[in-house]
Design a protein around this motif. Structure first.
Motif, PDB file in Angstrom:
ATOM      1  N   GLN A   1     -52.271  42.634  62.056  1.00 30.67           N
ATOM      2  CA  GLN A   1     -50.823  42.693  61.938  1.00 30.67           C
ATOM      3  C   GLN A   1     -50.328  44.037  62.450  1.00 30.67           C
ATOM      4  O   GLN A   1     -50.919  45.075  62.146  1.00 30.67           O
ATOM      5  CB  GLN A   1     -50.405  42.503  60.474  1.00 30.67           C
ATOM      6  CG  GLN A   1     -50.771  41.144  59.916  1.00 30.67           C
ATOM      7  CD  GLN A   1     -50.064  40.022  60.656  1.00 30.67           C
ATOM      8  OE1 GLN A   1     -48.897  40.135  60.978  1.00 30.67           O
ATOM      9  NE2 GLN A   1     -50.788  38.964  60.949  1.00 30.67           N
ATOM     10  N   PRO A   2     -49.224  44.045  63.184  1.00 30.77           N
ATOM     11  CA  PRO A   2     -48.681  45.317  63.664  1.00 30.77           C
ATOM     12  C   PRO A   2     -48.264  46.201  62.489  1.00 30.77           C
ATOM     13  O   PRO A   2     -47.823  45.714  61.459  1.00 30.77           O
ATOM     14  CB  PRO A   2     -47.457  44.917  64.481  1.00 30.77           C
ATOM     15  CG  PRO A   2     -47.526  43.445  64.639  1.00 30.77           C
ATOM     16  CD  PRO A   2     -48.458  42.903  63.615  1.00 30.77           C
TER      17      PRO A   2
ATOM     18  N   TYR B   1     -54.989  34.170  66.985  1.00 28.62           N
ATOM     19  CA  TYR B   1     -54.476  35.527  67.178  1.00 28.62           C
ATOM     20  C   TYR B   1     -53.637  35.970  65.975  1.00 28.62           C
ATOM     21  O   TYR B   1     -53.784  37.090  65.476  1.00 28.62           O
ATOM     22  CB  TYR B   1     -53.645  35.611  68.462  1.00 28.62           C
ATOM     23  CG  TYR B   1     -53.065  36.987  68.662  1.00 28.62           C
ATOM     24  CD1 TYR B   1     -53.878  38.032  69.083  1.00 28.62           C
ATOM     25  CD2 TYR B   1     -51.730  37.247  68.382  1.00 28.62           C
ATOM     26  CE1 TYR B   1     -53.353  39.306  69.244  1.00 28.62           C
ATOM     27  CE2 TYR B   1     -51.203  38.516  68.535  1.00 28.62           C
ATOM     28  CZ  TYR B   1     -52.026  39.546  68.961  1.00 28.62           C
ATOM     29  OH  TYR B   1     -51.524  40.801  69.107  1.00 28.62           O
ATOM     30  N   LYS B   2     -52.784  35.089  65.503  1.00 33.69           N
ATOM     31  CA  LYS B   2     -51.915  35.415  64.374  1.00 33.69           C
ATOM     32  C   LYS B   2     -52.730  35.748  63.126  1.00 33.69           C
ATOM     33  O   LYS B   2     -52.427  36.690  62.404  1.00 33.69           O
ATOM     34  CB  LYS B   2     -50.970  34.245  64.088  1.00 33.69           C
ATOM     35  CG  LYS B   2     -49.987  34.509  62.979  1.00 33.69           C
ATOM     36  CD  LYS B   2     -49.057  33.317  62.804  1.00 33.69           C
ATOM     37  CE  LYS B   2     -48.097  33.558  61.653  1.00 33.69           C
ATOM     38  NZ  LYS B   2     -47.255  32.380  61.404  1.00 33.69           N
TER      39      LYS B   2
END
Length: 180
Positions: free
Chosen positions: A170-171, A164-165
């Motif tokens: 990325q936000p 996921y990371k």
């Protein structure tokens, strides 16, 4: 470092794959799957154990990793990641970006539980994190009849978190200004 017999693991894996209905798991787990078939031995040597037929004609390839005991009930919900196929000489399947498979399916025969992970994503995060994971979780060697292979048992949640990371996007910082 714990050692396992390769020939015992291989015989166990081949003997239990059919009895646990890997085909049914794959058909349920892969959206749109029409059928699942055991790969020919030539493909098996390339790391492909199963092919899943899709409605668009594509064949999805799957490598299966069968484990006899599901340690999740003991707080060890991990996936075995091979770091060396032949210690010091041949890289393990987890880190081999040339591996010709779409998914890895782990199946625990004593519970029937399974985990299906996209191989390219797994390979990407394993390449980035394997040294840390080895330091934290340790490496385990398997006597493969004349050579040693090595794996590390990484918690399933940690693998999904790393995927996921890396691949979840990325936000973006949000400007709190009012919208027009």
């Amino acid at each position: 470092m714990q050692e396992f017999s390769f020939s015992e693991r291989l015989a166990f894996s081949e003997g239990n794959s059919a009895s646990m209905s890997i085909a049914e798991v794959l058909i349920r787990a892969i959206p749109g799957a029409l059928a699942a078939h055991r790969a020919h031995q030539t493909n098996d040597r390339l790391g492909i154990d199963w092919f899943v037929e899709m409605p668009n004609g594509r064949l999805v390839s799957v490598d299966t990793k069968v484990r006899s005991e599901d340690w999740a009930s003991r707080g060890r919900d991990d996936l075995a990641l091979e770091t060396w196929s032949v210690c010091g000489k041949k890289i393990g399947w987890t880190l081999d970006a040339t591996k010709a498979t779409d998914y890895i399916l782990w199946l625990w025969t004593n519970t029937g539980r399974w985990a299906l992970v996209p191989f390219p994503m797994l390979c990407g995060v394993a390449t980035e994190n394997i040294e840390t994971w080895k330091a934290v979780y340790g490496a385990h060697r398997q006597n493969s009849g004349g050579w040693m292979s090595e794996c590390v048992f990484v918690p399933r949640k940690e693998i999904w978190s790393a995927i996921y990371k890396r691949y979840g996007g990325q936000p973006v910082e949000v400007n709190n200004a009012p919208r027009p």
